[in-house]
Write an enzyme that holds these catalytic residues in place. Structure first.
Site, PDB file in Angstrom:
ATOM      1  N   GLN A   1      10.718  -5.060   7.184  1.00  0.00           N
ATOM      2  CA  GLN A   1      10.199  -3.783   7.050  1.00  0.00           C
ATOM      3  C   GLN A   1      11.269  -2.910   6.681  1.00  0.00           C
ATOM      4  O   GLN A   1      11.240  -1.811   5.671  1.00  0.00           O
ATOM      5  CB  GLN A   1       9.564  -3.455   8.426  1.00  0.00           C
TER       6      GLN A   1
ATOM      7  N   ASN B   1       8.918  -8.283  16.846  1.00  0.00           N
ATOM      8  CA  ASN B   1       9.507  -9.183  16.074  1.00  0.00           C
ATOM      9  C   ASN B   1      10.719  -8.970  15.077  1.00  0.00           C
ATOM     10  O   ASN B   1      10.483  -8.239  13.909  1.00  0.00           O
ATOM     11  CB  ASN B   1       8.352  -9.932  15.037  1.00  0.00           C
ATOM     12  N   PRO B   2      11.813  -9.501  15.350  1.00  0.00           N
ATOM     13  CA  PRO B   2      13.054  -8.767  14.785  1.00  0.00           C
ATOM     14  C   PRO B   2      13.153  -9.353  13.336  1.00  0.00           C
ATOM     15  O   PRO B   2      13.703  -8.646  12.406  1.00  0.00           O
ATOM     16  CB  PRO B   2      14.268  -9.509  15.400  1.00  0.00           C
ATOM     17  N   LYS B   3      12.360 -10.417  12.941  1.00  0.00           N
ATOM     18  CA  LYS B   3      12.523 -10.924  11.454  1.00  0.00           C
ATOM     19  C   LYS B   3      11.434  -9.863  10.857  1.00  0.00           C
ATOM     20  O   LYS B   3      12.157  -9.399   9.816  1.00  0.00           O
ATOM     21  CB  LYS B   3      12.026 -12.543  11.428  1.00  0.00           C
TER      22      LYS B   3
ATOM     23  N   GLY C   1       0.710  -0.980   0.077  1.00  0.00           N
ATOM     24  CA  GLY C   1       0.063   0.099   0.093  1.00  0.00           C
ATOM     25  C   GLY C   1       0.862   1.268  -0.083  1.00  0.00           C
ATOM     26  O   GLY C   1       0.602   2.077  -0.713  1.00  0.00           O
TER      27      GLY C   1
ATOM     28  N   GLY D   1       1.355  -6.497   4.398  1.00  0.00           N
ATOM     29  CA  GLY D   1       2.615  -7.020   4.093  1.00  0.00           C
ATOM     30  C   GLY D   1       3.662  -6.886   5.227  1.00  0.00           C
ATOM     31  O   GLY D   1       4.591  -7.197   4.909  1.00  0.00           O
TER      32      GLY D   1
ATOM     33  N   GLU E   1       8.415   2.905   8.462  1.00  0.00           N
ATOM     34  CA  GLU E   1       8.942   4.200   7.710  1.00  0.00           C
ATOM     35  C   GLU E   1      10.288   4.778   8.045  1.00  0.00           C
ATOM     36  O   GLU E   1      10.967   5.319   7.165  1.00  0.00           O
ATOM     37  CB  GLU E   1       7.851   5.254   8.017  1.00  0.00           C
TER      38      GLU E   1
ATOM     39  N   GLY F   1       0.973   1.762  13.112  1.00  0.00           N
ATOM     40  CA  GLY F   1       0.134   0.493  13.437  1.00  0.00           C
ATOM     41  C   GLY F   1       0.720  -0.611  14.252  1.00  0.00           C
ATOM     42  O   GLY F   1      -0.174  -1.249  15.046  1.00  0.00           O
TER      43      GLY F   1
ATOM     44  N   ILE G   1      11.599  -4.190  19.650  1.00  0.00           N
ATOM     45  CA  ILE G   1      11.107  -4.669  18.487  1.00  0.00           C
ATOM     46  C   ILE G   1      10.467  -5.861  18.784  1.00  0.00           C
ATOM     47  O   ILE G   1      10.704  -6.792  19.394  1.00  0.00           O
ATOM     48  CB  ILE G   1      12.714  -5.112  17.674  1.00  0.00           C
TER      49      ILE G   1
END
Lengths: 316, 735
Positions: free
Chosen positions: B628, B621-623, B244, B472, B695, B514, B619
């Protein structure tokens, strides 16, 4: 997409005859360019003649020591052919510099030669384009022209031919074998195959109505260092800003064809005589009559610099 | 739950599930093609028809006449929608231009017609028979030309567009070392993989839209306003979104026209925006022209910093907030920022990944590089020297957390910054001119109210329901991790249902709010669920511990399932944020390091290495967080090197409107990317103590690439994207 009728041709001559019989008919092989253009109604054939069954996919030696490449040989297969890789490295390298793996799996030799320009105005049916709609005008000359041609352009069109493969074919002095609707065959030297845009940019090749490409032949190998250098904004899957296909012999003589600058693979044999004097001398000859826009003037120094890098690589 | 005091120790701190690099729980669906995207919802409504959109052929003017006869008679055509036939329509609060144009045309490729037919091919063929006659009027399409007359962008109390502290003019004029430079960034397209797509079905006066949308509640409201029907009559479903980047924050033409088409055809209708339409029909990141002035003492202390930015948008549109980071990133007693907004008749400008900071830092962080050079300072040291721990416009306002210096220092060490040649154009590797560049990353930390419902089933499985979206990013997974951590369950015992407006309203996906906000909503709901479970089991809630599928106090342990032996338990709550973001500046920080090679002959730029060190709270979820950041770094590389919507200034449209003409990076462009997250938590941010990273990863990357190119070549390009044509006349001769 306009509705169309469809047939599978039984022989090359029958395909050519069918194309003559049905005005507005087109051959389809890999379809990697034609189908996209049909979806956007840039191409609107009323009839498609599928030539995929014509067994024109062989790559085989010719009697005079060259190679005959069937019109339907896929780009992937041609690039990977051991004899092509050994004796015509330029062709293999140029092929692999183009498109993506998936597209090369589908795209054919003849289709690659006949692909249409990537001028963005050609792709937008709201905009005037003499190539798409003869007489409507050219949006590109005073518009966005960064990708477009700098030599042998006309007031009607400054589109480029986007093929990498054709650059190599031109340097290798390929001949294009065809069959006409009456069954007659001929071989067209690639130098005479593409037309300058002139007043009729929609007529791009020397092919007559219905004439079908059956093969491309290469003369016997000429040796030398064969280098294809493609310059682009991203590292893969992009059309050339310019490209240089060169065959340089040990004595410094050789051949140079440039892509991304003209309506066709751009080669000026007279300029090649200046190869021993270096890139500037050759480029001055190659691009002597260049006419650039604000957007694409960079192609002049870029061709010279790219050629210089190619010559340095050949010497190394 | 109201979050208005800093978080203390809570079950999330156990980090048994949260903080673990778990695979995405939706991963198997994605890779097996069984995650249904909007256009693939073939079985949600029977008898789906296909709509195809016609976009306006002019940028500005009016429709004089439409000839629909041929299209109407074409095979398979069921109905045709135009502004004339659609009846009265309002405009969404979040839309600047109408989603269905006519008779007035506001921008190129604004939708003017939808043709609905039995098959996609029939709809497309018939749409191409629609003949529209326009009266084209002159428009303004050239930001350069409009710049001088552009007024101040409208301000509101929360975000003034003109700011001033101290005496900028005086301090700049008297500064011993100064920089005054202009930079420009082009219009950019989100160019996400999945086109905007929707399926609409009416049952009586109730509308269901299966669509691809980042912000469910906003878009329900806007669709209701546009159609003039109650919000309650609309259900929006968007479980999977194929990218998006801000381009799907709002309803687009596909959604409205699917709804109108379905009403006209009295059948469910599906519509996808065809790729050539996306670039001009939807929103884009607006181009900017930016002027930056920095004054400093000879030892490198910034005394004056000014940032002005010009952008354009349709009438009543909004500016690109390119000065945003400059208010907060570096110290300096005298400062000013200014946003000017010109009216341009190009397609609508709007948010794209890190709006404001992404283009703003592309300029500011080149300026910092140039200033460091003027000062004869290392660019890392110059930035470190000018760090601030308070909001420089409001010195009483501290940052909740600020580890920019650590990011830069750690990055420099890991990257081998000390091997960078300070003199540009001096490092060479064969035919490549090699250079390194650095930039600070900065992105504000926004928090948004977010709700969730959690149900503990009789099977001991917890299901989370929320209208949160997963674009995603990994929302499914981190929300499952949150519920698992709170309830003392393994992640396999949690299910997550998202993207449906019949579920509690969430923060949605935007502005990198989010992850933190939506998981906090799950946290709040789980606190309630824990209370209900504890009560059911007769525990004293204060000391109950949820772990290993059981509730424990002292030596008593009861399986969680015992609480639901006579029926499932459901709890729902919404996290609401107090004023901690007013008492503390909240932001995320990072350092980007890039090494490039520039082909000495052709000027082609190829990235060699990239590193980001990020400071973004806990963090989750580090993965998925790493995914991202590397995705954002890739997008930043695209912005630096190739992405450019080219304006045809005669006819007012983006010329390169397909993915062959609008280039984004491909695999071959992206080298090894390393991402490091500082180990930290931010209790001011939320009970999760997390912030956003999606971001942050793009912020500053472009300038780091630009600075690396300068370091490699000695050629400074201030006009993005940095393509070879902008350098070729200044590169050294080819030997």
């Amino acid at each position: 997409m306009k509705s169309f009728t469809y047939e599978r041709a039984g022989s090359p001559a029958a395909a050519a005859a069918a194309a003559l019989k049905t005005p507005g008919g087109k051959f389809i092989a890999g379809g990697t360019n034609l189908l996209d253009l049909m979806k956007l109604e840039i191409e609107t054939p009323r009839h498609l003649i599928d030539v995929n069954d014509l067994a024109l996919d062989k790559i085989e030696p010719t009697q005079d020591g060259g190679m005959r490449i069937g019109a339907l040989a896929r780009n992937t297969d041609l690039a990977a052919d051991a004899r092509i890789r050994r004796d015509y490295g330029l062709l293999s390298r140029a092929l692999l510099a183009g498109a993506s793996g998936q597209l090369r799996n589908k795209a054919t030799t003849a289709g690659n030669l006949l692909q249409r320009t990537r001028c963005p105005y050609f792709y937008d049916t709201n905009q005037p384009c003499n190539k798409r709609q003869p007489g409507s005008g050219c949006s590109a000359i005073e518009g966005y022209s960064r990708q477009l041609a700098i030599v042998e352009t006309s007031e009607a069109c400054i589109a480029t031919h986007p093929s990498d493969m054709a650059i190599a074919m031109r340097a290798l002095d390929a001949q294009i074998e065809t069959v006409k609707p009456d069954g007659a065959t001929r071989a067209i030297p690639i130098a005479e195959f593409y037309r300058a845009p002139g007043d009729t940019p929609h007529i791009e090749t020397a092919l007559e109505t219905g004439e079908l490409i059956t093969a491309v032949t290469l003369p016997k190998p000429v040796g030398g260092k064969q280098i294809y250098k493609k310059v682009r904004d991203r590292a893969s899957y992009a059309f050339a800003l310019v490209s240089v296909g060169a065959i340089i012999q040990q004595d410094g003589s050789g051949r140079v064809t440039v892509g991304g600058v003209a309506h066709k693979p751009w080669r000026v044999e007279a300029a090649e005589a200046r190869l021993p004097q270096g890139a500037k001398a050759v480029t001055d000859g190659l691009l002597a009559n260049a006419r650039t826009t604000k957007d694409n003037a960079f192609k002049l120094p870029l061709v010279e610099r790219t050629l210089a890098a190619v010559l340095a690589e050949a010497r190394a | 739950m109201k979050f208005d005091t800093p978080a203390t120790t809570n079950p999330i701190d156990r980090m048994k599930v949260i903080g673990q690099p778990l695979d995405r729980i939706d991963g198997p669906l994605k890779v097996s093609g069984t995650a249904r995207y909007a256009y693939e919802q073939h079985d949600v409504a029977a008898n789906q028809a296909y709509g195809h959109i016609v976009g306006a052929a002019i940028a500005k003017g009016r429709i004089v006449a439409m000839d629909l006869d041929a299209a109407r008679k074409a095979p398979g055509v069921l109905s045709i929608v135009t502004a004339e036939s659609a009846g009265k329509l309002d405009k969404g609060k979040y839309n600047t231009a109408k989603l269905l144009g006519g008779p007035e045309i506001e921008h190129y490729h604004q939708a003017v017609t939808l043709v609905v037919a039995e098959s996609f091919e029939q709809a497309r063929a018939a749409a191409q028979l629609v003949k529209v006659r326009y009266d084209e009027t002159k428009g303004a399409f050239d930001l350069d030309a409009a710049k001088s007359g552009a007024p101040d962008a409208p301000s509101d109390e929360d975000s003034p567009t003109q700011t001033s502290v101290g005496d900028f003019d005086g301090a700049f004029a008297s500064a011993p070392v100064t920089l005054d430079q202009s930079y420009s960034t082009p219009d950019q397209s989100h160019a996400m993989m999945e086109p905007h797509a929707s399926i609409a079905q009416w049952e009586g006066d109730k509308l269901t839209l299966w669509t691809s949308n980042q912000m469910i509640a906003w878009s329900v409201g806007d669709m209701a306003k546009t159609l003039g029907i109650p919000k309650e009559n609309i259900r929006l479903v968007s479980p999977y979104i194929g990218g998006g980047f801000g381009g799907k924050l709002f309803n687009r033409a596909d959604a409205l026209l699917a709804a109108l088409g379905a009403r006209a055809a009295k059948r469910p209708v599906k519509v996808a925006l065809q790729r050539p339409l996306i670039f001009n029909n939807t929103t884009h990141r607006p181009a900017t022209i930016q002027r930056i002035r920095i004054g400093a003492t000879p030892d490198g202390k910034i005394t004056a910093i000014g940032h002005e930015s010009w952008s354009g948008d349709l009438k009543d549109g909004q500016p690109e907030l390119a000065t945003q980071q400059t208010k907060l990133l570096y110290a300096g007693a005298n400062r000013m920022t200014s946003l000017k907004l010109a009216v341009l008749d190009l397609p609508e400008g709007n948010a794209m990944r890190a709006p404001g900071e992404a283009p703003g830092l592309m300029a500011l962080e080149i300026a910092m590089d140039e200033m460091a050079e003027k000062l004869n300072m290392d660019p890392v040291a110059f930035r470190v020297l000018n760090d601030t721990q308070v909001d420089p416009e409001k010195p009483k306002l501290p940052f909740s957390q600020r580890h920019l210096v650590e990011c830069l220092r750690q990055g420099a060490e890991r990257f081998g910054w000390d091997k960078r040649s300070a003199k540009p154009g001096t490092a060479r590797d064969g035919n490549w001119l090699v250079g390194m560049g650095v930039a600070s990353a900065f992105r504000g930390n926004l928090v948004m109210k977010s709700g969730a419902r959690v149900t503990l089933g009789k099977d001991g499985v917890v299901t989370v329901f929320s209208d949160m979206t997963d674009i995603g990013t990994g929302s499914y997974t981190i929300m499952a991790q949150t519920a698992a951590e709170m309830m003392g369950l393994p992640i396999g015992k949690v299910k997550v249902e998202l993207g449906d407006s019949s579920f509690p309203a969430s923060a949605g996906s935007g502005g990198q709010w989010g992850a933190n906000s939506a998981t906090s909503g799950v946290y709040a709901a789980c606190v309630k669920l824990r209370e209900a479970v504890v009560q059911k089991l007769g525990f004293n809630s204060a000391d109950a511990v949820f772990e290993d599928g059981a509730v424990k106090t002292g030596n008593r342990a009861v399986p969680l399932t015992q609480a639901v032996s006579d029926g499932e338990i459901t709890a729902e709550d919404t996290i609401e944020f107090g004023d901690l973001d007013k008492t503390h500046a909240q932001a995320t920080f990072g350092g980007h390091f890039v090494e490039v090679g520039v082909d000495a002959a052709t000027g082609e730029v190829r990235l060699r290495r990239m590193l980001a060190v990020c400071s973004a709270g806990r963090i989750l979820n580090p993965k998925s967080a790493r995914s991202q950041v590397i995705g954002a770094m890739t997008m930043g590389a695209g912005a630096a090197l190739m992405e450019h919507l080219v304006v045809d200034k005669r006819r007012g449209f983006f010329v390169n409107h397909d993915l062959a003409g609008y280039e984004v990076p491909v695999h071959a462009d992206i080298p090894h990317q390393e991402v490091v997250f500082l180990d930290e938590t931010d209790p001011m941010s939320s009970p999760m103590k997390a912030k956003g990273v999606g971001e942050l990863g793009i912020c500053g990357v472009g300038a780091a690439v630009a600075n690396a190119i300068y370091n490699a070549t000695g050629v400074r390009v201030r006009d993005y994207p940095i393509t070879l044509d902008k350098m070729i006349d200044r590169l050294p001769a080819v030997s």
